[in-house]
Design a protein around this motif. Structure first.
Motif, short mmCIF file in Angstrom:
data_model
loop_
_atom_site.label_atom_id
_atom_site.label_comp_id
_atom_site.label_asym_id
_atom_site.label_seq_id
_atom_site.Cartn_x
_atom_site.Cartn_y
_atom_site.Cartn_z
N LYS A 2 0.84 -1.19 0.00
CA LYS A 2 0.00 0.00 0.00
C LYS A 2 0.88 1.25 0.00
N SER A 3 0.30 2.34 -0.51
CA SER A 3 1.01 3.61 -0.43
C SER A 3 0.89 4.14 1.00
N ILE A 4 1.74 5.09 1.34
CA ILE A 4 1.71 5.68 2.68
C ILE A 4 0.31 6.23 3.00
N ALA A 5 -0.32 6.85 2.03
CA ALA A 5 -1.64 7.44 2.24
C ALA A 5 -2.69 6.39 2.60
N GLN A 6 -2.47 5.16 2.20
CA GLN A 6 -3.43 4.09 2.46
C GLN A 6 -3.20 3.40 3.81
N LEU A 7 -2.07 3.67 4.44
CA LEU A 7 -1.75 3.00 5.71
C LEU A 7 -2.41 3.72 6.88
N LEU A 15 6.18 0.55 9.84
CA LEU A 15 7.07 0.78 8.71
C LEU A 15 8.27 1.63 9.11
N LEU A 16 8.02 2.70 9.85
CA LEU A 16 9.13 3.54 10.32
C LEU A 16 10.09 2.74 11.20
N HIS A 17 9.53 1.90 12.05
CA HIS A 17 10.38 1.07 12.92
C HIS A 17 11.23 0.10 12.09
N GLU A 18 10.65 -0.46 11.06
CA GLU A 18 11.40 -1.37 10.19
C GLU A 18 12.48 -0.64 9.40
N GLU A 23 16.88 4.29 15.35
CA GLU A 23 16.42 5.63 15.69
C GLU A 23 15.16 5.63 16.56
N VAL A 24 14.45 4.51 16.61
CA VAL A 24 13.16 4.48 17.31
C VAL A 24 13.31 4.73 18.81
N LYS A 25 14.22 4.04 19.46
CA LYS A 25 14.38 4.21 20.90
C LYS A 25 14.74 5.65 21.28
N PRO A 26 15.71 6.28 20.61
CA PRO A 26 16.01 7.69 20.94
C PRO A 26 14.82 8.63 20.69
#
Length: 64
Positions: A2-7, A15-18, A23-26
């Motif tokens: 899916k596109s970002i707009a569909q998520l 997705l950002l975590h993957e 960078e997620v923990k900071p």
């Protein structure tokens, strides 16, 4: 895929975590600090609030 707009928000965060696992923990730690500062200095934020999209109380509620 899916596109970002569909998520939905959960899928976007996943997705950002993957894409940025280190960078997620900071980022989460920084958000905790910002929310803590927001809580500790709420009168200063309230007095200077000039963000029309959400009221101060809505932001405070979200930060809690």
């Amino acid at each position: 895929m899916k596109s970002i707009a569909q998520l939905d928000n959960t899928a976007k965060v996943k997705l950002l975590h993957e894409l940025f696992p280190r960078e997620v923990k900071p980022i989460i730690e920084n958000l905790k600090e910002v929310c803590s500062d927001f809580e500790m200095h709420q009168q200063q934020y309230r007095d200077n609030w000039d963000f029309g999209f959400f009221s101060f109380d809505e932001w405070l509620s979200l930060s809690r």
